[in-house]
Design an enzyme around this catalytic site. Structure first.
Site, PDB file in Angstrom:
ATOM      1  N   ARG B  54      32.889  34.965  39.040  1.00 60.89           N
ATOM      2  CA  ARG B  54      31.557  35.545  38.904  1.00 60.89           C
ATOM      3  C   ARG B  54      31.606  37.065  38.845  1.00 60.89           C
ATOM      4  O   ARG B  54      31.103  37.692  37.918  1.00 60.89           O
ATOM      5  CB  ARG B  54      30.726  35.117  40.099  1.00 60.89           C
ATOM      6  CG  ARG B  54      29.339  35.695  40.188  1.00 60.89           C
ATOM      7  CD  ARG B  54      28.705  35.246  41.494  1.00 60.89           C
ATOM      8  NE  ARG B  54      29.123  33.900  41.781  1.00 60.89           N
ATOM      9  CZ  ARG B  54      28.640  32.837  41.161  1.00 60.89           C
ATOM     10  NH1 ARG B  54      27.690  32.989  40.272  1.00 60.89           N
ATOM     11  NH2 ARG B  54      29.094  31.649  41.428  1.00 60.89           N
ATOM     12  N   THR B  55      32.217  37.669  39.858  1.00 59.12           N
ATOM     13  CA  THR B  55      32.254  39.131  39.919  1.00 59.12           C
ATOM     14  C   THR B  55      33.063  39.692  38.748  1.00 59.12           C
ATOM     15  O   THR B  55      32.648  40.645  38.097  1.00 59.12           O
ATOM     16  CB  THR B  55      32.871  39.587  41.255  1.00 59.12           C
ATOM     17  OG1 THR B  55      32.088  39.083  42.324  1.00 59.12           O
ATOM     18  CG2 THR B  55      32.933  41.096  41.335  1.00 59.12           C
ATOM     19  N   LYS B  84      57.180  40.901  42.673  1.00 57.59           N
ATOM     20  CA  LYS B  84      58.480  41.587  42.697  1.00 57.59           C
ATOM     21  C   LYS B  84      58.513  42.619  43.820  1.00 57.59           C
ATOM     22  O   LYS B  84      59.439  43.429  43.885  1.00 57.59           O
ATOM     23  CB  LYS B  84      58.754  42.253  41.343  1.00 57.59           C
ATOM     24  CG  LYS B  84      58.826  41.259  40.199  1.00 57.59           C
ATOM     25  CD  LYS B  84      58.899  41.972  38.843  1.00 57.59           C
ATOM     26  CE  LYS B  84      58.744  40.965  37.690  1.00 57.59           C
ATOM     27  NZ  LYS B  84      58.314  41.608  36.439  1.00 57.59           N
ATOM     28  N   ARG B 105      39.724  43.906  43.109  1.00 58.57           N
ATOM     29  CA  ARG B 105      39.380  42.914  44.116  1.00 58.57           C
ATOM     30  C   ARG B 105      40.661  42.582  44.858  1.00 58.57           C
ATOM     31  O   ARG B 105      41.650  42.215  44.242  1.00 58.57           O
ATOM     32  CB  ARG B 105      38.853  41.655  43.438  1.00 58.57           C
ATOM     33  CG  ARG B 105      38.726  40.455  44.348  1.00 58.57           C
ATOM     34  CD  ARG B 105      37.527  40.617  45.295  1.00 58.57           C
ATOM     35  NE  ARG B 105      36.917  39.381  45.635  1.00 58.57           N
ATOM     36  CZ  ARG B 105      35.656  39.032  45.361  1.00 58.57           C
ATOM     37  NH1 ARG B 105      34.874  39.851  44.704  1.00 58.57           N
ATOM     38  NH2 ARG B 105      35.172  37.880  45.737  1.00 58.57           N
ATOM     39  N   HIS B 133      31.817  44.972  49.804  1.00 59.33           N
ATOM     40  CA  HIS B 133      31.573  44.531  48.432  1.00 59.33           C
ATOM     41  C   HIS B 133      30.361  45.343  47.969  1.00 59.33           C
ATOM     42  O   HIS B 133      29.272  44.806  47.774  1.00 59.33           O
ATOM     43  CB  HIS B 133      31.280  43.033  48.428  1.00 59.33           C
ATOM     44  CG  HIS B 133      31.326  42.403  47.068  1.00 59.33           C
ATOM     45  ND1 HIS B 133      31.608  43.111  45.925  1.00 59.33           N
ATOM     46  CD2 HIS B 133      31.144  41.112  46.658  1.00 59.33           C
ATOM     47  CE1 HIS B 133      31.586  42.286  44.894  1.00 59.33           C
ATOM     48  NE2 HIS B 133      31.310  41.083  45.306  1.00 59.33           N
TER      49      HIS B 133
END
Lengths: 314, 314, 314
Positions: B54-55, B84, B105, B133
């Site tokens: 969604r975001t 890595k 995110r 957020h």
């Protein structure tokens, strides 16, 4: 034509398909001319709950060739709000607020229809589990028409895993819209076409013959449509029911000896990907149409996207 | 306004938010007019170390609607140099050399700030674990203002999992910038808002009331902001501490009987995705604002991207 | 220059590389001017069978900076028709029908060559397992030339895991095209450069010296090219053969004490990602060129894409 949701093969009438064939031809010209700018402000979301690089990339390339843009997810099941328990309907309602069209691949039959019921934008079904794959069917009928010049009166063999193959099912629905000659359903007894499709063919006056003899059928038909064993969605019970040994499967493979029996003006098709059911030695034969068929997916999907997003454009 | 990094909710002052609301309204017009070309030469990277379709898709659509383009990764944790052993700082320094803005995110609190400290381009925090957020908070306050016409003096209930929900925390920070009326914190005792936020509210003279009686609160408030149980980041200890049985959770769900108690001019919001804490029967009620809220995310993110990448454009 | 497939480092002659350096400089100007529109109608597919965010994003940004567009997959192995048993050749033939160029990262040596043999469009090898990574080599030689102003007569040390590092191998091939001074191969005995490269250097009259003394070498060279331990492709046997304890590895790490021994006009390079083989304390030293090197990847890949897709454009 203004297209609404693309959900199932049989929603297209003969006239729709013929119109789409013409549009796809025009899209071939567009690609050869370096693309167009018709969908410049449009965004397509590709929501794939099942892996399908081929289908996804051909839809995305189709959108880009028309000047549009794309957002999406390769594996909605793993990476999306699904993992937080969201319903498909909620996902569609939200994503549909961001974009202009949604291409949906899902593993559950009927999911495209469920999505269309709540979506603020058009849904294109890019495969719903064992259900339908209508754009594959359009590209298949387009390819037949392009290679041979017509669909009426042709003799077409479908071969391989007819029990689980979604593409042959969707193709039958569309061929029934034409005055097709005979459909030969060639498979091991365990992998026969399911009754619902056979009843559909009967109901629409399409003659079909079941066979286990690929050699004999190959020499007769205009189109030999091969499919792979499609066991990736099987549960335990299916696995046993449809289990075919390599020895039992071998007579349904297409190799050079089968191709030699074919008419000179016949063609071999395959929705791809293939495993070994068409040997690579066949690829160089001019009758091998499957890579041209794959490329036709680009033109057909461009035609569908244009019909949905810019129906008025010339 | 020229925006720098977007890291936390409380960085926006009331005037900033009001300016962003106006900008978001303009972006709504841009979308309705078919998009703009303001960010034609700009590239946004979406680096998602946690799934969030969604975001991510709303940020990507926002960039495309303004004419920009997008590169990114859906699951940086699994597919990137992280596997890595690379640090977030090194990744940001490198990717920041390729693009014009990075949407990040991450699953660790404070990661956006760490990224901003080394990044050659602006960072937008799209959620940092249990932390913040901020763009969700902006779209939430924008939605309140849009639905009701103001934020001052409103009575707002936040309901559900207030202990772990990141969005209610971020929203409290922003509401404290306004002359908000009363905040009702409605939850099971185990899922109460953490002390840091309550202290923040007190410090900023925001009146709040804790309650376990959703029925009573529902009849009073202008906004009922529902949240889902957010257990996906829990460790073993959290799981036990926050464990609430379905029977204990049920009185905090919103169904038609709760909605009937609400005022006619009140609205229900939810950051989505939802599980069952708002029943689908509520969706058709005009007071159900959550899908409009989700769509507002597009306009707000467009406004933020424009403020960062094309601050001078009209 | 019109480029065909980009498969291996040694396909570029000195003149090709010098021409690419000039082109990459022009691309730097293009980026600073806000991008170009040269590849407006072109589509690049990035097919990554192995994770590599850095390489993938730099190719994708390169394409976008030139006005082109991108489709692709982050993890072809897991999400694609590969999981249905398709060969790389079939995948390439199909995807090559949708796009204008394919950037391929694969875990098997020789895969780029196999792809090029059947592809309808150009293939760019973005790393084929333990094999080659030619565009990394071009950006490495470009960076050396950019930082120092020439490549001839330079003294260059390669340090770290020379046995498994793909980049040092590819770099040796290209340095051999110049009148390079001496190559110092600095590693633990278990991680020595493989014989094939040493024979190649000898055959092309490139002087090389093997060493285990980083301190001594650091004070002599113009370029100190560090690499990380690259064990992610190891099988059981390799793991044992190449196993080096942290104590054995430590003398090959670059920290401030090593940098202090370096000449003032020398530079430290690293293909990134790094683990701890260059400490972050070194980053602020002007001789630390590795983040500039990473950014050069953008310009070099733009130059390569332009040479392939718009060779005639000014």
């Amino acid at each position: 034509m203004k297209l609404n949701h693309v959900i199932e093969s049989q929603q297209f009438e003969r006239a729709d398909l013929e119109w789409l064939f013409t549009q796809a031809d025009r899209m071939r010209n567009v690609v050869e001319a370096g693309g167009a700018n018709l969908l410049r402000t449009k965004i397509m979301a590709s929501l794939f709950y099942e892996p399908s690089t081929r289908t996804r990339l051909s839809f995305e390339a189709a959108m880009l060739r028309l000047g549009g843009s794309v957002i999406g997810t390769e594996n909605a099941r793993e990476f999306s709000s699904v993992s937080k328990g969201e319903t498909l309907e909620d996902t569609i309602r939200v994503i549909g607020g961001y974009v202009d069209v949604i291409v949906l691949r899902h593993d559950e039959e009927g999911s495209a229809e469920k999505a269309a019921a709540v979506s603020p934008v058009q849904i294109i079904n890019a495969g719903d589990g064992p259900g339908q794959h209508p754009t594959q069917a359009v590209l298949d009928t387009y390819t037949i028409n392009k290679e041979i010049g017509k669909i009426d009166d042709l003799s077409i063999a479908m071969c391989g895993d007819l029990a689980r193959g979604r593409t042959v099912r969707s193709l039958c629905y569309q061929l029934a819209k034409f005055n097709i000659g005979t459909i030969h359903l060639v498979s091991h007894p365990k992998l026969r076409m399911r009754d619902d499709i056979k009843e559909y063919l009967t109901k629409h006056d399409v003659k079909y013959v079941e066979s286990e003899d690929l050699e004999a059928v190959a020499s007769e038909v205009d189109i030999l449509y091969q499919t792979r064993t499609q066991d990736e969605r099987d549960d335990k019970e299916d696995e046993e029911r449809f289990l075919v040994t390599p020895e039992e499967a071998a007579p349904f493979d297409i190799d050079k000896s089968i191709v030699q029996r074919m008419r000179e003006d016949a063609y071999i098709m395959h929705p791809l990907p293939r495993k070994g059911e068409i040997t690579t030695a066949v690829d160089s034969d001019l009758r091998a149409a499957y890579f041209r068929q794959a490329k036709n997916g680009l033109y057909v999907r461009m035609a569908l996207l244009k019909a949905i997003l810019a129906p008025e454009a010339a």
